[in-house]
Design a protein around this motif. Structure first.
Motif, PDB file in Angstrom:
ATOM      1  N   HIS A   1      47.021  34.113  12.216  1.00 24.40           N
ATOM      2  CA  HIS A   1      46.911  35.578  12.269  1.00 24.40           C
ATOM      3  C   HIS A   1      46.911  36.067  13.714  1.00 24.40           C
ATOM      4  O   HIS A   1      47.616  37.025  14.055  1.00 24.40           O
ATOM      5  CB  HIS A   1      45.646  36.016  11.535  1.00 24.40           C
ATOM      6  CG  HIS A   1      45.227  37.431  11.820  1.00 24.40           C
ATOM      7  ND1 HIS A   1      45.890  38.520  11.284  1.00 24.40           N
ATOM      8  CD2 HIS A   1      44.228  37.946  12.596  1.00 24.40           C
ATOM      9  CE1 HIS A   1      45.319  39.638  11.731  1.00 24.40           C
ATOM     10  NE2 HIS A   1      44.310  39.316  12.518  1.00 24.40           N
ATOM     11  N   PHE A   2      46.132  35.399  14.565  1.00 27.45           N
ATOM     12  CA  PHE A   2      46.034  35.873  15.951  1.00 27.45           C
ATOM     13  C   PHE A   2      47.323  35.610  16.729  1.00 27.45           C
ATOM     14  O   PHE A   2      47.741  36.433  17.528  1.00 27.45           O
ATOM     15  CB  PHE A   2      44.802  35.287  16.642  1.00 27.45           C
ATOM     16  CG  PHE A   2      43.546  35.965  16.174  1.00 27.45           C
ATOM     17  CD1 PHE A   2      43.224  37.238  16.620  1.00 27.45           C
ATOM     18  CD2 PHE A   2      42.719  35.370  15.229  1.00 27.45           C
ATOM     19  CE1 PHE A   2      42.096  37.892  16.160  1.00 27.45           C
ATOM     20  CE2 PHE A   2      41.588  36.013  14.756  1.00 27.45           C
ATOM     21  CZ  PHE A   2      41.273  37.281  15.226  1.00 27.45           C
ATOM     22  N   THR A   3      47.941  34.467  16.469  1.00 29.14           N
ATOM     23  CA  THR A   3      49.226  34.208  17.142  1.00 29.14           C
ATOM     24  C   THR A   3      50.234  35.280  16.729  1.00 29.14           C
ATOM     25  O   THR A   3      50.982  35.804  17.560  1.00 29.14           O
ATOM     26  CB  THR A   3      49.776  32.825  16.735  1.00 29.14           C
ATOM     27  OG1 THR A   3      48.689  31.925  16.647  1.00 29.14           O
ATOM     28  CG2 THR A   3      50.786  32.325  17.719  1.00 29.14           C
TER      29      THR A   3
ATOM     30  N   GLY B   1      34.547  49.064  12.752  1.00 22.76           N
ATOM     31  CA  GLY B   1      35.139  48.013  11.941  1.00 22.76           C
ATOM     32  C   GLY B   1      36.510  48.408  11.429  1.00 22.76           C
ATOM     33  O   GLY B   1      37.158  49.321  11.957  1.00 22.76           O
ATOM     34  N   GLU B   2      36.928  47.732  10.381  1.00 20.38           N
ATOM     35  CA  GLU B   2      38.284  47.968   9.883  1.00 20.38           C
ATOM     36  C   GLU B   2      38.468  49.400   9.374  1.00 20.38           C
ATOM     37  O   GLU B   2      39.512  50.016   9.600  1.00 20.38           O
ATOM     38  CB  GLU B   2      38.613  46.956   8.781  1.00 20.38           C
ATOM     39  CG  GLU B   2      38.656  45.521   9.322  1.00 20.38           C
ATOM     40  CD  GLU B   2      39.203  44.526   8.299  1.00 20.38           C
ATOM     41  OE1 GLU B   2      40.249  44.803   7.702  1.00 20.38           O
ATOM     42  OE2 GLU B   2      38.555  43.489   8.098  1.00 20.38           O
ATOM     43  N   ALA B   3      37.464  49.939   8.698  1.00 23.65           N
ATOM     44  CA  ALA B   3      37.613  51.289   8.127  1.00 23.65           C
ATOM     45  C   ALA B   3      37.842  52.330   9.209  1.00 23.65           C
ATOM     46  O   ALA B   3      38.551  53.321   8.999  1.00 23.65           O
ATOM     47  CB  ALA B   3      36.362  51.653   7.315  1.00 23.65           C
TER      48      ALA B   3
ATOM     49  N   LEU C   1      47.494  46.314   5.925  1.00 25.44           N
ATOM     50  CA  LEU C   1      46.845  45.001   5.833  1.00 25.44           C
ATOM     51  C   LEU C   1      45.946  44.727   7.034  1.00 25.44           C
ATOM     52  O   LEU C   1      45.898  45.493   7.993  1.00 25.44           O
ATOM     53  CB  LEU C   1      47.906  43.909   5.735  1.00 25.44           C
ATOM     54  CG  LEU C   1      48.681  43.944   4.413  1.00 25.44           C
ATOM     55  CD1 LEU C   1      50.101  44.336   4.656  1.00 25.44           C
ATOM     56  CD2 LEU C   1      48.555  42.625   3.706  1.00 25.44           C
ATOM     57  N   TYR C   2      45.293  43.578   6.927  1.00 23.40           N
ATOM     58  CA  TYR C   2      44.419  43.072   7.991  1.00 23.40           C
ATOM     59  C   TYR C   2      45.126  43.147   9.355  1.00 23.40           C
ATOM     60  O   TYR C   2      44.573  43.646  10.333  1.00 23.40           O
ATOM     61  CB  TYR C   2      44.085  41.618   7.623  1.00 23.40           C
ATOM     62  CG  TYR C   2      43.040  40.908   8.453  1.00 23.40           C
ATOM     63  CD1 TYR C   2      41.819  41.512   8.755  1.00 23.40           C
ATOM     64  CD2 TYR C   2      43.261  39.592   8.888  1.00 23.40           C
ATOM     65  CE1 TYR C   2      40.854  40.817   9.483  1.00 23.40           C
ATOM     66  CE2 TYR C   2      42.302  38.900   9.599  1.00 23.40           C
ATOM     67  CZ  TYR C   2      41.100  39.519   9.904  1.00 23.40           C
ATOM     68  OH  TYR C   2      40.150  38.825  10.615  1.00 23.40           O
ATOM     69  N   ALA C   3      46.377  42.663   9.403  1.00 18.24           N
ATOM     70  CA  ALA C   3      47.113  42.629  10.671  1.00 18.24           C
ATOM     71  C   ALA C   3      47.390  44.050  11.179  1.00 18.24           C
ATOM     72  O   ALA C   3      47.325  44.300  12.387  1.00 18.24           O
ATOM     73  CB  ALA C   3      48.416  41.869  10.510  1.00 18.24           C
TER      74      ALA C   3
ATOM     75  N   GLY D   1      30.121  30.911   9.180  1.00 16.42           N
ATOM     76  CA  GLY D   1      31.169  31.216  10.163  1.00 16.42           C
ATOM     77  C   GLY D   1      30.797  32.439  10.983  1.00 16.42           C
ATOM     78  O   GLY D   1      30.996  32.484  12.200  1.00 16.42           O
ATOM     79  N   HIS D   2      30.232  33.448  10.311  1.00 16.10           N
ATOM     80  CA  HIS D   2      29.817  34.643  11.047  1.00 16.10           C
ATOM     81  C   HIS D   2      28.656  34.323  11.992  1.00 16.10           C
ATOM     82  O   HIS D   2      28.541  34.899  13.066  1.00 16.10           O
ATOM     83  CB  HIS D   2      29.435  35.769  10.077  1.00 16.10           C
ATOM     84  CG  HIS D   2      30.585  36.198   9.214  1.00 16.10           C
ATOM     85  ND1 HIS D   2      30.530  36.196   7.845  1.00 16.10           N
ATOM     86  CD2 HIS D   2      31.825  36.615   9.544  1.00 16.10           C
ATOM     87  CE1 HIS D   2      31.697  36.585   7.357  1.00 16.10           C
ATOM     88  NE2 HIS D   2      32.502  36.847   8.369  1.00 16.10           N
ATOM     89  N   LEU D   3      27.814  33.376  11.567  1.00 14.08           N
ATOM     90  CA  LEU D   3      26.730  32.957  12.460  1.00 14.08           C
ATOM     91  C   LEU D   3      27.322  32.346  13.736  1.00 14.08           C
ATOM     92  O   LEU D   3      26.925  32.680  14.849  1.00 14.08           O
ATOM     93  CB  LEU D   3      25.831  31.924  11.767  1.00 14.08           C
ATOM     94  CG  LEU D   3      24.815  31.257  12.707  1.00 14.08           C
ATOM     95  CD1 LEU D   3      23.726  32.237  13.125  1.00 14.08           C
ATOM     96  CD2 LEU D   3      24.177  30.029  12.069  1.00 14.08           C
TER      97      LEU D   3
END
Ligand code: ARG
Length: 554
Positions: free
Chosen positions: A331-333, A250-252, A299-301, A125-127
């Motif tokens: 998640h994106f919506t 990134g997230e951090a 969280l991620y969001a 998926g990352h590819l």
């Protein structure tokens, strides 16, 4: 050309025309363009047949060779030599920038792409995200946008507390250095197995993540090391793919930037408590967006919201796209909706660009317990397959290794991009490496073949275009469409349009090459060399826009 012809036609048409009215007939005997007259019948109170007759009879224009009225259509045959000669001149003058536009007017587009998770293998998926994001970025640049490629590394979250605990209990420094991701993944899996027996491990994991969040130096140092070892491994993949990023935030990076956003949500009265957690409710047709867990963890969001606001501030984007798998659509919506509720007018410019899975024998190619598909190995397999083909077909080739890499990596990129990104794709190295069919090597091989004719042709002088035969005309029509293809694929954020175009152009070239003796017909040679040179310019540019290289020999 369509536009010019439209202008020409307009003078002879009783009604205003637009580009959508002009069709490109499938069969060459029906002309290069056709104008169906049925829609005009009502207004003009005449039959389509007689309208077509009138238009066809009156047309006179240097671009148009002849017009025929057939069953209510005006079939237009273009003036091949005039069009060919001006097109070849344009392409050779503009070279690489043929087809560029300034539609983007220097507006910034951020592209969130690749974004693997540290201490985990770089997945298929990352590819896809990397390859699709890279091509979209190239396409947008070609249309006058400025792009910012952001690798939003997954480097934060409770899982890293678990990993720290696992490493502190049974990790080995040397092993991590030798094979970072494999070792860390193994530790992580072991941790889960043990935690099933002993729940106190989970508490230790949570405590370790808390220490990390609070900036405990020892925890931070370990985390930092895991991160840099992982990034080193990812970098080898990016080098092979030839992809670079403008930001690795990134997230951090957002760890200490979320509080003000949570406060803002609170002030706007958007936060609701639900089982001790804080959420933003999004109405009946969507689950609420989780902002904070009951233990206060974000969280991620929460991180994505913070990142979006930060990106708007930093880059003032006109569009912010996220190249992430279909499975994250909700998640994106959700997070886009939260931004909308926060009254950010620019939330409309956020766009999730989803894609499907890579399948192997119909099943998801993924990280299974203990047995993982390492992308670097997949890439290396592709390269060594390409290498053995070279050894068999062209053993005296110079820079064999470099060209094998160009072909192997190109094959993977092309097979990913040739179908619309929303489709799942079947991953089969053998098929994608074939030099026949709709493959990367096929297009590259065509490019190399065209170059070899150019090498053999020697110096060529000026030329005139006398007569353009059907084989040549197919190439010219294809070359002429390139600018529209570029604009269309950028508008749709769809590299597959370019990939299909490249195959079509390669096919047109190969039928020409198989039927015409370029080097022996000295009268037509100079013009044909110009045609071949133009073809190489466009094939190379199409491949570049897909993120691939074009080998002059292979
Ligand atoms: N790291 C995430 C994953 O591997 C992808 C991140 C996508 N980008 C984003 N802004 N959420 O699933």
């Amino acid at each position: 050309m369509k536009t010019e012809v439209l202008h020409a036609l307009q003078q002879f048409s009783p009604i205003p025309l637009n580009e959508n009215m002009l069709e490109r007939p499938v069969h060459a005997h029906m002309g290069d363009l056709a104008l169906p007259c049925f829609p005009f019948a009502k207004n003009l109170r005449k039959s389509p047949v007689s309208i077509a007759d009138e238009i066809a009879k009156s047309i006179k224009h240097p671009l148009i060779h002849k017009a025929e009225a057939v069953n209510g259509y005006v079939n237009i045959f273009l003036n091949r030599s005039q069009i060919t000669s001006s097109l070849l001149q344009t392409i050779q003058e503009q070279s690489r920038s043929y087809g560029s536009s300034n539609i983007g007017k220097n507006g910034v587009v951020t592209i969130d792409m690749s974004s693997p998770n540290i201490a985990k293998p770089f997945s298929m998926g990352h590819l896809r995200s990397t390859v699709i994001g890279n091509s979209i970025s190239l396409l947008l640049e070609k249309n006058g946008y400025k792009t910012v490629k952001i690798n939003y590394i997954g480097d934060w979250g409770t899982q890293f507390g678990k990993l720290l605990t696992a490493y502190q209990q049974c990790g080995n420094e040397l092993e991590v250095r030798q094979a970072p991701i494999q070792t860390l993944l193994k530790l992580y899996i072991q941790f889960h197995e043990k935690a099933e027996q002993d729940d106190s491990l989970n508490d230790q994991g949570r405590a370790a993540f808390k220490a990390l969040e609070d900036g405990n130096p020892e925890a931070l140092a370990l985390w930092d090391w895991f991160k840099s070892e992982s990034l080193k491994e990812f970098q080898r993949i990016y080098d092979l793919l030839g992809v670079k990023f403008d930001s690795y935030n990134g997230e951090a990076y957002y760890n200490d930037k979320m509080e003000p956003i949570v406060d803002m949500l609170n002030e706007k009265g958007l936060l609701k408590e639900s089982d001790g957690a804080l959420v933003v409710e999004l109405g009946d047709d969507m689950p609420p967006c989780l902002i904070k867990k009951s233990d206060g963890a974000t969280l991620y969001a929460t991180r994505d919201l913070t990142a979006a606001i930060d990106r708007k501030k930093n880059y003032d984007f006109v569009k912010s796209i996220y190249v992430v798998g279909n499975e994250q659509s909700l998640h994106f919506t959700q997070f886009k909706k939260v931004l909308e509720k926060m009254d950010y007018e620019w939330s409309k410019d956020i766009q999730h660009v989803p894609f499907g899975l890579i399948l192997k024998d119909g099943k998801k190619m993924s990280t299974r317990k203990g047995k993982i598909v390492l992308l670097e190995e997949v890439l290396k397999d592709a390269i060594s397959l390409a290498q053995s083909t070279i050894e068999a077909k062209n053993p005296n080739l110079e820079n064999k290794m470099e060209i094998a890499e160009t072909i192997g990596v190109g094959a993977i990129i092309f097979s990913d991009l040739k179908q619309h990104r929303k489709h799942d794709i079947e991953f089969d190295l053998e098929t994608m490496l074939q030099t026949e069919g709709e493959t990367g090597p096929y297009v590259q091989y065509t490019f190399a073949r065209a170059n070899s004719v150019l090498r053999k042709s020697g110096e060529t002088s000026s030329y005139t275009v006398n007569k353009v035969n059907d084989f040549e005309w197919e190439i010219v029509k294809s070359l002429e469409q390139f600018p529209q293809i570029i604009q269309h694929s950028a508008k749709e954020l769809d590299p597959s349009i370019i990939a299909k175009y490249a195959v079509d152009l390669a096919q047109a070239f190969n039928s020409f090459y198989g039927n015409i003796h370029v080097l022996t017909d000295s009268k037509n040679k100079p013009y044909r060399i110009a045609l071949i040179r133009s073809t190489t310019i466009i094939l190379k540019e199409a491949l570049r826009l897909l993120g691939m290289k074009a080998p002059e020999e292979m």
